[in-house]
Design an enzyme around this catalytic site. Structure first.
Site, short mmCIF file in Angstrom:
data_model
loop_
_atom_site.label_atom_id
_atom_site.label_comp_id
_atom_site.label_asym_id
_atom_site.label_seq_id
_atom_site.Cartn_x
_atom_site.Cartn_y
_atom_site.Cartn_z
N GLY A 12 0.83 -1.22 0.00
CA GLY A 12 0.00 0.00 0.00
C GLY A 12 0.85 1.25 0.00
O GLY A 12 1.94 1.27 0.57
N GLY A 116 6.72 -3.21 3.46
CA GLY A 116 6.53 -3.75 4.80
C GLY A 116 7.00 -5.19 4.90
O GLY A 116 7.80 -5.67 4.09
N ASP A 117 6.42 -5.88 5.88
CA ASP A 117 6.82 -7.24 6.23
C ASP A 117 6.85 -8.19 5.03
O ASP A 117 7.86 -8.86 4.77
CB ASP A 117 5.80 -7.72 7.27
CG ASP A 117 6.21 -9.01 7.92
OD1 ASP A 117 7.30 -9.05 8.50
OD2 ASP A 117 5.43 -9.99 7.82
N THR A 119 6.78 -7.53 1.74
CA THR A 119 7.74 -7.08 0.72
C THR A 119 9.15 -7.51 1.11
O THR A 119 9.94 -7.97 0.27
CB THR A 119 7.69 -5.54 0.60
OG1 THR A 119 6.37 -5.17 0.24
CG2 THR A 119 8.68 -5.01 -0.41
N ILE A 140 2.29 2.39 7.09
CA ILE A 140 1.67 3.27 8.08
C ILE A 140 1.43 2.52 9.38
O ILE A 140 1.28 3.12 10.44
CB ILE A 140 0.35 3.91 7.57
CG1 ILE A 140 -0.73 2.86 7.33
CG2 ILE A 140 0.58 4.76 6.35
CD1 ILE A 140 -2.13 3.46 7.25
N ASP A 141 1.38 1.18 9.32
CA ASP A 141 1.06 0.40 10.52
C ASP A 141 2.20 0.39 11.55
O ASP A 141 2.00 0.03 12.70
CB ASP A 141 0.72 -1.05 10.15
CG ASP A 141 -0.57 -1.16 9.35
OD1 ASP A 141 -1.18 -0.11 9.09
OD2 ASP A 141 -0.97 -2.28 9.00
N GLY A 184 -4.49 -0.29 10.73
CA GLY A 184 -3.62 -1.06 11.64
C GLY A 184 -4.22 -2.43 11.79
O GLY A 184 -5.07 -2.66 12.65
N GLU A 236 -8.71 -0.82 13.11
CA GLU A 236 -9.52 -1.69 12.25
C GLU A 236 -9.40 -3.17 12.66
O GLU A 236 -10.31 -3.96 12.42
CB GLU A 236 -9.10 -1.53 10.78
CG GLU A 236 -7.65 -1.94 10.52
CD GLU A 236 -7.21 -1.80 9.07
OE1 GLU A 236 -8.04 -1.56 8.19
OE2 GLU A 236 -5.99 -1.94 8.84
N ARG A 291 -3.07 7.32 4.33
CA ARG A 291 -1.92 6.92 3.51
C ARG A 291 -1.55 7.96 2.46
O ARG A 291 -0.41 8.01 2.01
CB ARG A 291 -2.24 5.59 2.79
CG ARG A 291 -2.51 4.48 3.74
CD ARG A 291 -2.32 3.09 3.20
NE ARG A 291 -2.63 2.84 1.83
CZ ARG A 291 -3.01 1.66 1.36
NH1 ARG A 291 -3.17 0.64 2.21
NH2 ARG A 291 -3.23 1.48 0.09
O1 F6P Z 1 -0.70 -2.39 5.84
C1 F6P Z 1 -1.03 -1.10 5.50
C2 F6P Z 1 -2.51 -0.96 5.32
O2 F6P Z 1 -2.75 0.40 5.08
C3 F6P Z 1 -3.33 -1.48 6.49
O3 F6P Z 1 -3.36 -0.60 7.55
C4 F6P Z 1 -4.65 -1.74 5.82
O4 F6P Z 1 -5.39 -2.74 6.47
C5 F6P Z 1 -4.26 -2.23 4.48
O5 F6P Z 1 -2.99 -1.67 4.21
C6 F6P Z 1 -5.22 -1.91 3.37
O6 F6P Z 1 -4.73 -2.41 2.19
P1 F6P Z 1 -5.39 -2.25 0.75
O7 F6P Z 1 -4.71 -1.10 0.09
O8 F6P Z 1 -5.04 -3.54 0.08
O9 F6P Z 1 -6.85 -2.04 0.94
#
Ligand code: F6P
Length: 379
Positions: A12, A116-117, A119, A140-141, A184, A236, A291
């Site tokens: 993301g 993130g993790d 990737t 962002i998490d 999150g 969330e 984001r």
């Molecule tokens: O991991 C980052 C994040 O922004 C999470 O906080 C969220 O649940 C998710 O990505 C949403 O991802 P997508 O862009 O696939 O809807």
């Protein structure tokens, strides 16, 4: 001596991607190294789709820009890639050899992986297969192991704190409970820190299964003190102590490892609190506002430090690593430590025995601070 590097952004978008790209690009330029960007993350690596980044207008003036000038792709796992055959059947294939071939063919000396993790897991695996990868922690998490902070997080917290300030107005004016659902999935950093920054009365995070009666009790105590309103932040991924997190699964494919989508936690809490307190309650879901848009000054500086450090590491020949901030200092650790099998490390970082993801620990100073000032954490 390295001559040619490439950047990819995966997962993301977050505020800060472009400042990282800019810092890598500039440090490369300073040192006479060619810099390229794979388009749409690992997808670009698979399709050998890349562009030159230095010396062209595309890469000009990008420091304050949200998003990523080279795009990003979510749920692109090259080791388990979803392929739709001409007859419509779906297969999962390991296409990582193709990535290795592409990098070797075009003689990239290093690939920087911004993500993130998940990737960084692929970056670690590609490193094992012979690609020189260097990770930069993005999400962002704020849940990447081994670093105190990921880029994009500070902007997300700032946006959430501003939203809380604005929701306070309606809460107070209309004597309501205003719930704010923030992102999150598994980590409550955004909820916790924005609750403190935005003066919320309760914060519900995935790490603390909540008892809705406890939350209602704390709001009722406020009512008894004459405070006819409350502001509640809900992560969330927050779940009741006797139930599951609120998810919708339409887009989820367990075979592909596509991540679960969370939705509805804030709404659920809001409806229950209205019943239990008698105050009218409303929920706002902040979603992708967290984001997008311009990065904070903090994120611009952090991203620039990360990008420059990543390029320095490449010049020193240190690959298979992630740039990190440890105890306030810019540093690096091996990708293996971040996403590998050393779950002990994950546990120290607030992870679990199954995952290295960095969660909020109960002894963290933010948890203590929240409790000290009377923010209800639902337990
Ligand atoms: O991991 C980052 C994040 O922004 C999470 O906080 C969220 O649940 C998710 O990505 C949403 O991802 P997508 O862009 O696939 O809807």
């Amino acid at each position: 001596m390295i001559k040619k590097v490439a950047i990819l952004a995966n997962g993301g978008d977050v505020a800060g991607l472009n400042p990282v790209i800019r810092a890598i690009m500039r440090t490369a330029q300073t040192n006479g190294i060619e810099c390229y960007g794979f388009i749409d993350g690992y997808k670009g690596l698979l399709e050998n789709n890349f562009i030159r980044l230095d010396g062209n207008r595309l890469a000009d003036g990008i420091l304050p820009k949200g998003g990523s000038i080279i795009g990003s792709s979510t749920n692109t796992i090259v080791f388990n890639y979803k392929v739709t055959n001409p007859d419509g059947t779906v297969e999962y294939k390991d296409l990582s050899d193709l990535c290795v071939e592409n990098v070797k063919k075009d003689e990239f000396d290093c690939v920087f992986t911004l993500g993130g993790d998940s990737t960084q897991k692929s970056a670690r695996d590609l490193y094992i297969k012979g690609i020189n990868t260097i990770g930069v922690p993005k999400t962002i998490d704020n849940d990447v192991a081994c670093t105190d902070i990921t880029f994009g997080y500070n902007t997300a917290v700032s946006v959430a704190a501003e939203a809380l300030d604005r929701l306070h107005t309606t809460a107070e004016t209309h004597h309501r409970i205003m719930c704010l659902e923030v992102m999150g999935r598994y980590a409550g950093w955004i909820a916790l820190e924005s609750a403190i920054a935005g003066g919320a009365d309760a914060a519900l995070i995935p790490e603390i299964p909540y008892d809705i009666n406890k939350v209602a009790e704390s709001i009722n105590k406020r009512i008894a003190r004459g405070k006819q309103f409350s502001v509640v932040v809900v992560s969330e991924g927050a779940a009741p102590k006797d139930g599951e997190a609120s998810t919708f699964t339409s887009d989820v494919d367990s075979k592909s490892g596509i991540s679960v989508k969370f939705a509805g936690a804030g709404d659920k809490v809001s409806k229950e609190l209205q019943k239990l307190t008698g105050l009218e309650s409303r929920c706002t879901t902040l979603g992708y506002m967290q984001r997008g848009g311009t990065p904070t000054a903090y994120d611009r500086v952090l991203s620039t430090k990360y990008g420059a450090k990543a390029m320095e590491l490449a010049m020193e020949g240190k690959f298979g690593v992630l740039t990190v901030i440890k105890d306030g200092k810019l540093d690096y650790v091996s990708l293996e430590d971040v996403v590998g099998n050393n779950k002990k490390l994950g546990e120290v970082q607030g992870g679990t025995e199954d995952s290295n993801v960095r969660l909020v620990t109960m002894d963290h100073e933010l948890v203590k601070t929240a409790r000290d000032i009377g923010i209800c954490l639902g337990d």
